[in-house]
Design a protein around this motif. Sequence first.
Motif, PDB file in Angstrom:
ATOM      1  N   UNK A  81     -18.718  -3.593  35.248  1.00 24.92           N
ATOM      2  CA  UNK A  81     -19.475  -2.486  34.807  1.00 24.92           C
ATOM      3  C   UNK A  81     -18.784  -1.251  35.475  1.00 24.92           C
ATOM      4  N   UNK A  82     -18.554  -1.291  36.579  1.00 24.08           N
ATOM      5  CA  UNK A  82     -17.740  -0.121  37.194  1.00 24.08           C
ATOM      6  C   UNK A  82     -16.580   0.320  36.485  1.00 24.08           C
ATOM      7  N   UNK A  83     -15.731  -0.745  36.288  1.00 23.81           N
ATOM      8  CA  UNK A  83     -14.528  -0.409  35.496  1.00 23.81           C
ATOM      9  C   UNK A  83     -14.751   0.050  34.084  1.00 23.81           C
ATOM     10  N   UNK A  84     -15.674  -0.314  33.525  1.00 20.70           N
ATOM     11  CA  UNK A  84     -16.035   0.178  32.154  1.00 20.70           C
ATOM     12  C   UNK A  84     -16.647   1.593  31.957  1.00 20.70           C
ATOM     13  N   UNK A  85     -17.369   1.957  33.074  1.00 22.43           N
ATOM     14  CA  UNK A  85     -17.828   3.266  33.506  1.00 22.43           C
ATOM     15  C   UNK A  85     -16.584   4.375  33.695  1.00 22.43           C
ATOM     16  N   UNK A  86     -15.620   3.709  34.625  1.00 27.59           N
ATOM     17  CA  UNK A  86     -14.504   4.566  35.050  1.00 27.59           C
ATOM     18  C   UNK A  86     -13.712   4.733  33.663  1.00 27.59           C
ATOM     19  N   UNK A  87     -13.463   3.615  32.903  1.00 30.27           N
ATOM     20  CA  UNK A  87     -12.756   3.819  31.530  1.00 30.27           C
ATOM     21  C   UNK A  87     -13.360   4.867  30.635  1.00 30.27           C
ATOM     22  N   UNK A  88     -14.752   4.782  30.558  1.00 30.68           N
ATOM     23  CA  UNK A  88     -15.385   5.837  29.739  1.00 30.68           C
ATOM     24  C   UNK A  88     -15.199   7.175  30.197  1.00 30.68           C
ATOM     25  N   UNK A  89     -15.213   7.253  31.359  1.00 29.45           N
ATOM     26  CA  UNK A  89     -15.029   8.523  32.063  1.00 29.45           C
ATOM     27  C   UNK A  89     -13.586   8.945  31.816  1.00 29.45           C
TER      28      UNK A  89
END
Length: 252
Positions: A30-38
């Motif tokens: 989840x944190x990786x996906x959030x970082x990618x989105x950012x």
Amino acid sequence: MSDAQEKLDSQKVAEKNSDAQDDDGTMSLTAHLEELRSRIIKSLLAIGAGSCITYFFLDEITKFLTAPVGKLYYMQPGEAFFTYLKIDIVTGFLIALPVVFFHVWRFFLPALTKSERAVLGLIVPSSVILFFAGLAFSFFLILPTALKFFMGFSSEELETIFSFKSYFDFVIMFVLPFGFVFQLPLVITVLGKLGILTSEFLGKYRRIVFFLSFVIGALVTSPDVFTQVAVAIPVMFLYEAGYLIVKYILRK
């Protein structure tokens, strides 16, 4: 009451940390996906800002790009507008390219060791420089010769008339690949660092790569030996640079 509130706050902090990290301290999916989105949003904003800058110089940019052929025509009512828009977005992307590469680097940074971060820190600016070098090499040296060859098919029955859209699409499809081809030594370096490629493997297939570079030169240029060699030599040089890095710097 204060003890209960303190426990509640501690629980929230723990839950937040557990969402951001797994048991081994690495980031969760989840944190990786959030970082990618950012990172994607920030890159898109940079491209948008770059497009806003190039908008004010759109006439000069268009004049520069169409210099090899001169006057162009548009065949459909909206062709000129949408082609101008495409030029604005592409040039905006090129201006924002260092920012985009930076966010790509920052996304992979947590997964790298200290030494790998140092290597990648050098690769990112080198990648930008090589990309623009490839664009310049193609636009100033290869494109004019290719256009001259294709325009040579004109005759009394066939007149050469380029539309605005078709010409720009041709320039993009012809020039941009050279930017990626010039990334060859960096790709080889990364694959060598990961242990996928070795100097022995690269040396073994060197002759095949050199032969293919001349084949590529024959495919993307006119049937002129000088132009074919002008395309093949940079490819050979870039491959050789990657080979030397893997052999003498990475020692693999």
